[in-house]
Design a protein around this motif. Structure first.
Motif, PDB file in Angstrom:
ATOM      1  N   SER A  18      -4.345 -17.801 -44.054  1.00 15.51           N
ATOM      2  CA  SER A  18      -3.465 -16.815 -43.428  1.00 15.51           C
ATOM      3  C   SER A  18      -3.164 -17.334 -42.030  1.00 15.51           C
ATOM      4  CB  SER A  18      -4.198 -15.462 -43.366  1.00 15.51           C
ATOM      5  OG  SER A  18      -3.455 -14.534 -42.614  1.00 15.51           O
ATOM      6  N   ASP A  19      -1.862 -17.428 -41.678  1.00 13.10           N
ATOM      7  CA  ASP A  19      -1.512 -18.024 -40.384  1.00 13.10           C
ATOM      8  C   ASP A  19      -2.163 -17.268 -39.224  1.00 13.10           C
ATOM      9  OD1 ASP A  19       0.096 -20.008 -41.470  1.00 13.10           O
ATOM     10  OD2 ASP A  19       1.886 -18.748 -41.440  1.00 13.10           O
ATOM     11  N   LEU A  20      -2.745 -18.038 -38.312  1.00 11.28           N
ATOM     12  CA  LEU A  20      -3.295 -17.501 -37.057  1.00 11.28           C
ATOM     13  C   LEU A  20      -4.435 -16.494 -37.259  1.00 11.28           C
ATOM     14  CD1 LEU A  20      -0.779 -18.964 -35.988  1.00 11.28           C
ATOM     15  CD2 LEU A  20      -0.339 -17.038 -34.503  1.00 11.28           C
ATOM     16  N   SER A  21      -5.119 -16.573 -38.409  1.00  4.00           N
ATOM     17  CA  SER A  21      -6.229 -15.630 -38.630  1.00  4.00           C
ATOM     18  C   SER A  21      -7.349 -15.858 -37.616  1.00  4.00           C
ATOM     19  CB  SER A  21      -6.781 -15.757 -40.058  1.00  4.00           C
ATOM     20  OG  SER A  21      -7.530 -16.948 -40.199  1.00  4.00           O
ATOM     21  N   TYR A  22      -7.321 -17.012 -36.946  1.00  3.63           N
ATOM     22  CA  TYR A  22      -8.356 -17.355 -35.962  1.00  3.63           C
ATOM     23  C   TYR A  22      -8.094 -16.724 -34.591  1.00  3.63           C
ATOM     24  CZ  TYR A  22      -4.562 -20.642 -35.354  1.00  3.63           C
ATOM     25  OH  TYR A  22      -3.319 -21.183 -35.207  1.00  3.63           O
TER      26      TYR A  22
ATOM     27  N   VAL B  50     -16.290 -15.434 -39.936  1.00  2.00           N
ATOM     28  CA  VAL B  50     -16.157 -16.141 -38.660  1.00  2.00           C
ATOM     29  C   VAL B  50     -14.988 -17.126 -38.778  1.00  2.00           C
ATOM     30  CG1 VAL B  50     -17.296 -17.664 -37.002  1.00  2.00           C
ATOM     31  CG2 VAL B  50     -18.624 -15.909 -38.218  1.00  2.00           C
ATOM     32  N   HIS B  51     -13.923 -16.862 -38.018  1.00  2.00           N
ATOM     33  CA  HIS B  51     -12.703 -17.697 -38.072  1.00  2.00           C
ATOM     34  C   HIS B  51     -12.751 -18.698 -36.912  1.00  2.00           C
ATOM     35  CE1 HIS B  51     -10.359 -14.954 -40.889  1.00  2.00           C
ATOM     36  NE2 HIS B  51     -11.468 -14.284 -40.636  1.00  2.00           N
TER      37      HIS B  51
ATOM     38  N   HIS C 209     -13.735 -11.382 -37.943  1.00  6.45           N
ATOM     39  CA  HIS C 209     -12.912 -10.279 -38.457  1.00  6.45           C
ATOM     40  C   HIS C 209     -13.571  -9.719 -39.718  1.00  6.45           C
ATOM     41  CE1 HIS C 209      -9.688 -11.268 -35.757  1.00  6.45           C
ATOM     42  NE2 HIS C 209      -9.409 -12.420 -36.331  1.00  6.45           N
ATOM     43  N   PRO C 210     -13.305  -8.440 -40.033  1.00 10.21           N
ATOM     44  CA  PRO C 210     -13.835  -7.885 -41.294  1.00 10.21           C
ATOM     45  C   PRO C 210     -13.412  -8.745 -42.482  1.00 10.21           C
ATOM     46  CG  PRO C 210     -12.723  -6.185 -39.986  1.00 10.21           C
ATOM     47  CD  PRO C 210     -12.471  -7.492 -39.294  1.00 10.21           C
TER      48      PRO C 210
ATOM     49  N   PRO D 214      17.483 -25.162 -49.764  1.00 11.14           N
ATOM     50  CA  PRO D 214      17.924 -24.956 -48.379  1.00 11.14           C
ATOM     51  C   PRO D 214      18.680 -23.632 -48.238  1.00 11.14           C
ATOM     52  CG  PRO D 214      18.283 -27.229 -49.027  1.00 11.14           C
ATOM     53  CD  PRO D 214      17.831 -26.500 -50.269  1.00 11.14           C
ATOM     54  N   GLY D 215      18.393 -22.900 -47.164  1.00  6.94           N
ATOM     55  CA  GLY D 215      18.999 -21.578 -46.969  1.00  6.94           C
ATOM     56  C   GLY D 215      18.074 -20.439 -47.371  1.00  6.94           C
ATOM     57  N   ASP D 216      16.961 -20.760 -48.055  1.00  6.04           N
ATOM     58  CA  ASP D 216      15.995 -19.704 -48.386  1.00  6.04           C
ATOM     59  C   ASP D 216      15.266 -19.267 -47.124  1.00  6.04           C
ATOM     60  OD1 ASP D 216      16.617 -20.075 -51.035  1.00  6.04           O
ATOM     61  OD2 ASP D 216      14.682 -20.969 -51.594  1.00  6.04           O
ATOM     62  N   VAL D 217      15.067 -17.965 -47.029  1.00  8.47           N
ATOM     63  CA  VAL D 217      14.185 -17.405 -46.003  1.00  8.47           C
ATOM     64  C   VAL D 217      13.109 -16.608 -46.730  1.00  8.47           C
ATOM     65  CG1 VAL D 217      13.992 -15.655 -44.185  1.00  8.47           C
ATOM     66  CG2 VAL D 217      15.889 -17.275 -44.138  1.00  8.47           C
ATOM     67  N   ILE D 218      11.870 -16.827 -46.347  1.00 11.03           N
ATOM     68  CA  ILE D 218      10.777 -16.028 -46.913  1.00 11.03           C
ATOM     69  C   ILE D 218       9.997 -15.393 -45.770  1.00 11.03           C
ATOM     70  CG2 ILE D 218       8.552 -16.153 -48.096  1.00 11.03           C
ATOM     71  CD1 ILE D 218       9.661 -17.756 -50.180  1.00 11.03           C
ATOM     72  N   ILE D 219       9.751 -14.096 -45.920  1.00 13.37           N
ATOM     73  CA  ILE D 219       8.829 -13.405 -44.998  1.00 13.37           C
ATOM     74  C   ILE D 219       7.564 -13.142 -45.791  1.00 13.37           C
ATOM     75  CG2 ILE D 219       8.514 -11.437 -43.457  1.00 13.37           C
ATOM     76  CD1 ILE D 219      11.436 -10.799 -43.732  1.00 13.37           C
ATOM     77  N   TRP D 220       6.415 -13.509 -45.227  1.00 17.46           N
ATOM     78  CA  TRP D 220       5.179 -13.116 -45.899  1.00 17.46           C
ATOM     79  C   TRP D 220       4.281 -12.363 -44.932  1.00 17.46           C
ATOM     80  CZ3 TRP D 220       5.905 -18.539 -45.276  1.00 17.46           C
ATOM     81  CH2 TRP D 220       5.017 -19.183 -44.416  1.00 17.46           C
ATOM     82  N   ASP D 221       3.437 -11.528 -45.543  1.00 15.21           N
ATOM     83  CA  ASP D 221       2.556 -10.638 -44.789  1.00 15.21           C
ATOM     84  C   ASP D 221       1.186 -11.309 -44.671  1.00 15.21           C
ATOM     85  OD1 ASP D 221       0.886  -8.556 -43.901  1.00 15.21           O
ATOM     86  OD2 ASP D 221       2.123  -7.033 -44.889  1.00 15.21           O
ATOM     87  N   ASN D 222       0.862 -11.767 -43.461  1.00 18.49           N
ATOM     88  CA  ASN D 222      -0.406 -12.482 -43.293  1.00 18.49           C
ATOM     89  C   ASN D 222      -1.626 -11.571 -43.393  1.00 18.49           C
ATOM     90  OD1 ASN D 222       0.161 -15.317 -42.874  1.00 18.49           O
ATOM     91  ND2 ASN D 222       1.222 -14.704 -40.990  1.00 18.49           N
TER      92      ASN D 222
END
Ligand SMILES: [Fe+2]
Length: 293
Positions: free
Chosen positions: A114-118, A166-167, A196-197, A252-260
């Motif tokens: 998960s991005d930036l979980s640290y 522990v991240h 984090h939990p 190309p042109g795809d955008v994806i939003i994901w929930d970290n």
């Protein structure tokens, strides 16, 4: 909440891509004003489906940043060398070399994370725009940590709900990115170890998600390191079943939003020597994870 252009769009529609994770959004132009009703639906669908796919979006870095800010403040990445010049909010993920230098972060993690979980307040979500990609490889795989948590045995859920993961960014970097220039003292100082939990409550829909990854979680706080590593690996193997996953093949042109907060992602391999892959990512700032038991 509103974005740049004056004309509001018609109602968008959402179509799930699997039983647990991923939905495609139809009828949205992310460079234009979409109105509160449409944006609220996007936000709610992101919480519920974890991954939203928009096709045919050809936006500028400024439009990418403007849309991303509708979700909240953005992060600047620790690895500032890989941010788009003049746009510290855009982290470039690419294997391309220009003037003898990588233009972006290369060799992206092939393991779920998960991005930036640290961070003390990890990311809410990431918004990825594909500019160039190989035709039939280099996909991104996502797994629903809501569905993974739901499928765990009751006793395992209870044990995990009483644990902190522990991240440790530096631990991961020094073990897994020996091909990149070493971190500076300043970069290390920005990423102290944080706990984090291991199970977190999603702040919007209140579902519980397993919140660990083999990449950034070195061990469970207060538990034996080797036993923790074995359990993290076992849980990641469990989370890597296709019944929990959505795999996206990029155009190309795809955008994806994901929930970290509820989704892990990883890059699938491609021919990094002969193919070109260029992605722009913004990262939305999130809140301190918590667990409502
Ligand atoms: Fe990532």
């Amino acid at each position: 909440m509103e974005i740049a252009k004056p004309t509001e769009q018609k109602a968008i529609s959402i179509k799930p891509l699997t039983d647990h994770i991923g939905a495609e959004v139809f009828g949205a132009d992310l460079t234009a004003s979409m109105g509160k009703t449409n944006f609220d639906l996007i936000r709610r669908s992101l919480s519920d489906w974890g991954v939203l796919v928009f096709r045919g979006q050809n936006w500028t870095p400024e439009e990418h940043i403007a849309f991303s800010r509708c979700f909240g403040p953005l992060e600047d990445h620790v690895l500032s060398d890989y941010c788009l010049p003049g746009h510290p909010e855009i982290f470039v993920v690419s294997n391309i070399i220009e003037n003898g230098k990588h233009i972006g972060a290369f060799g992206g993690s092939k393991r779920y994370h998960s991005d930036l979980s640290y961070m003390h307040e990890p990311s809410l979500g990431s918004i990825f725009h594909c500019l160039e990609c190989p035709e039939d490889e280099g996909e991104t795989s996502f797994t629903s940590m809501f569905a993974v948590y739901d499928a765990l045995p009751v006793e395992r859920k209870k044990w995990l709900e009483a644990r902190l993961g522990v991240h440790d960014y530096v631990w991961n970097f020094e073990n897994n990115h020996t091909d990149r220039p070493p971190l500076t003292d300043e970069q290390k100082a920005k990423t102290p170890i944080v706990s984090h939990p291991a199970v977190r409550t999603h702040p919007e829909n209140k579902r519980k998600a397993l919140y660990i990854s083999d990449v950034f979680v070195s061990h469970f706080e207060g538990e034996d390191y080797n036993e923790s590593r074995a359990l993290v690996k076992e849980l990641m193997d469990f989370a890597s079943q296709s019944r929990f996953e959505y795999v996206h093949r990029w155009t190309p042109g795809d955008v994806i939003i994901w929930d970290n907060r509820s989704v892990l992602h990883k890059a699938l391999p491609f021919d990094e020597k002969n193919s070109r892959r260029r992605m722009h990512r913004t990262t939305i700032r999130g809140d301190r994870p918590f667990l409502d038991v």
